[in-house]
Design an enzyme around this catalytic site. Structure first.
Site, PDB file in Angstrom:
ATOM      1  N   GLY A  54      50.552 113.916 116.846  1.00  0.00           N
ATOM      2  CA  GLY A  54      50.171 113.197 118.058  1.00  0.00           C
ATOM      3  C   GLY A  54      49.485 114.177 118.978  1.00  0.00           C
ATOM      4  CB  CYS A  81      51.383 118.102 113.595  1.00  0.00           C
ATOM      5  SG  CYS A  81      50.396 119.013 114.792  1.00  0.00           S
ATOM      6  CE1 TYR A  82      54.602 115.254 121.016  1.00  0.00           C
ATOM      7  CE2 TYR A  82      55.298 113.397 119.640  1.00  0.00           C
ATOM      8  CZ  TYR A  82      55.308 114.071 120.857  1.00  0.00           C
ATOM      9  OH  TYR A  82      56.027 113.552 121.902  1.00  0.00           O
ATOM     10  CG  HIS A 168      47.931 118.096 110.043  1.00  0.00           C
ATOM     11  ND1 HIS A 168      48.331 116.879 110.530  1.00  0.00           N
ATOM     12  CD2 HIS A 168      47.740 118.890 111.122  1.00  0.00           C
ATOM     13  CE1 HIS A 168      48.374 116.929 111.846  1.00  0.00           C
ATOM     14  NE2 HIS A 168      48.017 118.138 112.238  1.00  0.00           N
ATOM     15  CD  GLU A 170      48.507 114.834 107.583  1.00  0.00           C
ATOM     16  OE1 GLU A 170      49.372 115.611 107.138  1.00  0.00           O
ATOM     17  OE2 GLU A 170      48.280 114.715 108.795  1.00  0.00           O
ATOM     18  CG  ASP A 226      37.147  94.117 103.363  1.00  0.00           C
ATOM     19  OD1 ASP A 226      37.273  94.915 102.413  1.00  0.00           O
ATOM     20  OD2 ASP A 226      36.966  94.482 104.525  1.00  0.00           O
ATOM     21  CE  LYS A 366      35.667  98.276 102.690  1.00  0.00           C
ATOM     22  NZ  LYS A 366      35.432  97.162 103.632  1.00  0.00           N
TER      23      LYS A 366
END
Ligand code: XMP
Length: 510
Positions: A54, A81-82, A168, A170, A226, A366
């Site tokens: 964050g 992180c945060y 991070h 990710e 979509d 997606k």
């Protein structure tokens, strides 16, 4: 089913975290911290929780906090992180702020042990982005990694299954990020990996088969990824009870309307209605040059055409939409400014009343939607279609939109796309197209002077379309596209390449 909660504290990587978890075959969902209470978390039966990063500092009075009892709920938690700092703060540790120890970018991290780092070398590269850091981990926690300027780059309380990383995992820049996430999911949470998008799609089809039994369902098919995947999926569930209305507003790219028709008409068992409304749209657009006005006219006319068709169809019970998970997340954050109108085509339609809405893709990202599309046999060109704005070529023809200008643009655009594809670029641009500027320029052809349109080519590289870099296309590809466009498209005398990034420019020209 195993299920991970990504508890969002306002970081920019919440969706990326959830996608990484799903890549490991575990279902993940994102909830803003303010939208789910601790008792709801317990009731949902999550297998594990990830606190996201964050932008705040835990000591700011306005920064997001959570009920500290979550740490004792018996659910494994990974703070990132945060989220890591928040966990430290909630458990009684100390977080400090010091400009001189802030880190940004690739950083060498040294690990000293702990379940999170199983199979991770003692020294590797991670991605850091922080100013605050944990200067003293809470009681019961031990430090399991550090960097040159961050004394606690990871910590854990193994007894309570609480883990935190300052970096991070990710993002792809963290060399062992996937391994670290995997260790948390499989090693700490005990997941077995019981989720796949293919199974999910099969279950959804079965679900909708039950839910929509005997109902007449209407879907506005734009030919985008979509709505196409939603159509194919629902047709598997309810066959001819699904009617897809495809409004061809005449602002599509070369051969696009025919491709959509060819894909759906006579296939999938659904009813396919193509409405050729080119004239209707062009006459509404005549004389209009203001971009926002054009958009508004197209949006409104689209709804009118759609309503007219729907009325002809008789009884309709349910409206289906191709809403996908990022749309749901963005609306959950209440930030309507970022909600795109791609899927619901500007709020369809309020004069026909439906008893319900079906959104079969609302849990999927997606790339997952694309996988489902492939699984359902939708052609590659459609599944991998680049984003295309709802108002279509109207926002790529500068100034007034006319049939003649559209015809010029369609040809130029098709050539450019063909040349980009032919170049086989490794990191292909995420969106690339031609724009017909409202400027004419002098040229020479044979011995004669010409006075034709200036066509601009645009190609961008981006993750999220919120920011974008202009793509460094190979010069040979640009050269071939330019030479072919000026030679093959009547009425074009000059081709230019757009080298503006977003911001300050936008992807589209209007
Ligand atoms: P901009 O031009 O805002 O584009 O940088 C970002 C992305 O959004 C698409 N775009 C639109 N999509 N209706 C849409 O459905 C619109 O009016 C619209 N305007 C831009 C654009 O193609 C790009 O992918």
């Amino acid at each position: 089913m195993e299920k991970i909660l990504v508890l969002d504290f306002g970081g920019q990587y919440d969706q990326l975290i959830a996608r990484r978890v799903r890549d490991q075959h575990i279902y993940a969902e994102i909830k803003p911290y303010s939208a789910i209470s601790l008792s709801e978390i317990k009731d949902e039966g999550y297998t594990g929780i990830i606190f996201t990063g964050g932008p705040n500092s835990v000591y700011d009075s306005a920064s997001p906090h959570y009920d500290p009892a979550i740490l004792d709920a018996g659910i494994p938690i990974l703070g990132i992180c945060y989220g890591d700092q928040l966990m430290a703060y909630m458990a009684g540790g100390t977080v400090s702020s010091a400009e001189d120890s802030s880190e940004y970018g690739k950083t060498v991290v040294k690990v000293t042990g702990g379940a999170l780092f199983s199979g991770v070398p003692e020294e590797s590269v991670c991605w850091m982005s922080h100013t605050d850091y944990i200067s003293s981990p809470p009681q019961g926690f031990r430090t399991t990694a550090f960097t040159a300027s961050c004394p606690c780059a990871a910590m854990c309380d193994e007894g309570r299954k609480l883990y935190g990383v300052q970096f991070h995992p990710e993002v792809t820049h963290t060399e062992y990020g996937n391994q670290i996430l995997r260790n948390f999911l499989y090693g700490v949470c005990g997941c077995t990996g019981d989720w796949s998008v293919e199974d999910y799609a099969e279950r959804t089809i079965e679900d909708y088969r039950q839910k929509l039994k005997g109902k007449k369902v209407l879907l506005a098919l734009s030919g985008g990824v979509d709505s196409s995947v939603a159509a194919a999926l629902l047709s598997r569930a309810i066959g001819s009870d699904l009617t897809c209305v495809f409004v061809d507003h005449g602002l599509l790219r070369k051969d696009e309307g025919d491709m959509v028709e060819k894909t759906f008409k006579g296939h999938y068992g659904l009813n396919f209605v193509r409405v050729n409304a080119q004239e209707r749209f062009l006459s509404k657009l005549a004389g209009v040059t203001d971009p926002e006005k054009k958009r508004k006219i197209i949006g409104e006319e689209f709804i009118r055409v759609f309503e007219d068709e729907a009325k002809k169809l008789g009884r309709l019970d349910v409206l289906a939409q191709g809403t996908i998970y990022p749309d749901v997340i963005e609306s959950g954050k209440g930030d309507s400014a970022v909600i795109k109108s791609h899927h619901n085509v500007g709020g369809l339609p309020d004069v026909i009343s439906f008893e319900g809405i079906a959104e079969p893709l609302r849990d999927l990202f997606k790339d997952e939607v694309r996988r489902v599309g492939t699984m359902l046999g939708i052609p590659r060109e459609l599944v991998w279609r680049q984003p295309f704005p709802g108002p279509g070529l109207a926002v790529r023809v500068m100034g007034e939109v006319t049939a003649e200008k559209l015809a010029v643009l369609r040809e130029a655009d098709a050539i450019f796309r063909e040349e980009v594809e032919r170049a086989g670029i490794e990191n292909a641009p995420d969106q690339y197209f031609a724009v017909l500027t409202d400027t004419r320029s002098v040229g020479v052809m044979g011995d004669a002077r010409t006075y034709g349109y200036v066509v601009a080519l645009r190609a961008v590289t981006t993750d999220d379309f919120m920011t974008a870099e202009w793509t460094r296309l190979p010069l040979e590809a640009l050269e071939r596209a330019s030479s072919r466009i000026t030679n093959e498209v009547h009425g074009v005398s000059r081709v230019v390449y757009d080298i503006s990034s977003k911001p300050p420019a936008t992807v589209e020209w209007e």
